[in-house]
Enzyme design. Structure first.
Site, PDB file in Angstrom:
ATOM      1  N   GLY A  46      38.159  35.449  34.946  1.00 49.57           N
ATOM      2  CA  GLY A  46      38.348  36.603  34.064  1.00 49.57           C
ATOM      3  C   GLY A  46      38.167  37.915  34.796  1.00 49.57           C
ATOM      4  N   CYS A  47      37.151  37.978  35.623  1.00 49.07           N
ATOM      5  CA  CYS A  47      36.864  39.215  36.353  1.00 49.07           C
ATOM      6  C   CYS A  47      37.949  39.511  37.387  1.00 49.07           C
ATOM      7  CB  CYS A  47      35.488  39.136  37.010  1.00 49.07           C
ATOM      8  SG  CYS A  47      34.170  38.933  35.785  1.00 49.07           S
ATOM      9  N   THR A  48      38.513  38.447  37.961  1.00 51.26           N
ATOM     10  CA  THR A  48      39.617  38.616  38.908  1.00 51.26           C
ATOM     11  C   THR A  48      40.829  39.188  38.189  1.00 51.26           C
ATOM     12  OG1 THR A  48      38.818  36.832  40.313  1.00 51.26           O
ATOM     13  CG2 THR A  48      41.160  37.399  40.503  1.00 51.26           C
TER      14      THR A  48
END
Length: 160
Positions: A46-48
């Protein structure tokens, strides 16, 4: 539980190390608007996605006078690996003590898979040229957040 910021509040100043260990301060960006976004961990799906979305839209945001700073509890070495692996162009800073995360209301209790846990609350705070909070977005989704943010700020690319 940390207090959430509201529009009109003074944005808490911070100085944190970036992916190269260089100190980055919010004060260094006075005179430009700053999108400060808080995410749980580098190198996670998700953060990527979120970091890549900010990178993909960086020219549009910068052209409208916005700088982008991503804050996570990661150490600079992990941020460097994240930046290099994903070709990220946004400024990534680490807050291992979580003091800045807490000051921005981006650390505290949250629901994760139905359980209450303490951790980073995915959030975005838009700071104006004078250091005041202009917009706050808490508990945002990683996917689609940047597109929604651009729409909410009225920054659609011309011809869209």
């Amino acid at each position: 539980m940390s207090e959430r910021l509201q529009p009109g509040d003074t944005a808490p100043d911070f100085t944190l190390p970036d992916a190269d260990g260089k100190q980055v301060s919010l004060a260094d960006h006075r005179g430009r608007k700053v999108i400060v976004y808080f995410y749980p961990a580098a190198l996670t799906p998700g953060c990527t996605k979120q970091a890549c979305d900010f990178t993909d839209n960086l020219d549009l945001l910068a052209g409208q006078g916005y700088d982008v700073i991503g804050v996570s509890p990661d150490k600079p070495e992990k941020l460097a690996k994240f930046r290099d692996k994903e070709d990220l162009r946004v400024t990534l800073v680490g807050d291992p003590d979580k003091e800045t995360l807490a000051a921005y209301g981006a650390f505290g209790e949250k629901k994760l898979y139905g359980k209450t846990v303490t951790g980073v609350i995915r959030s975005t705070v838009v700071v104006d040229e004078s250091g005041k909070v202009e917009h706050t977005f808490y508990n945002v989704k990683a996917t689609g957040h940047v597109a929604k943010l651009i729409k909410d700020l009225g920054l659609e690319p011309s011809g869209a």
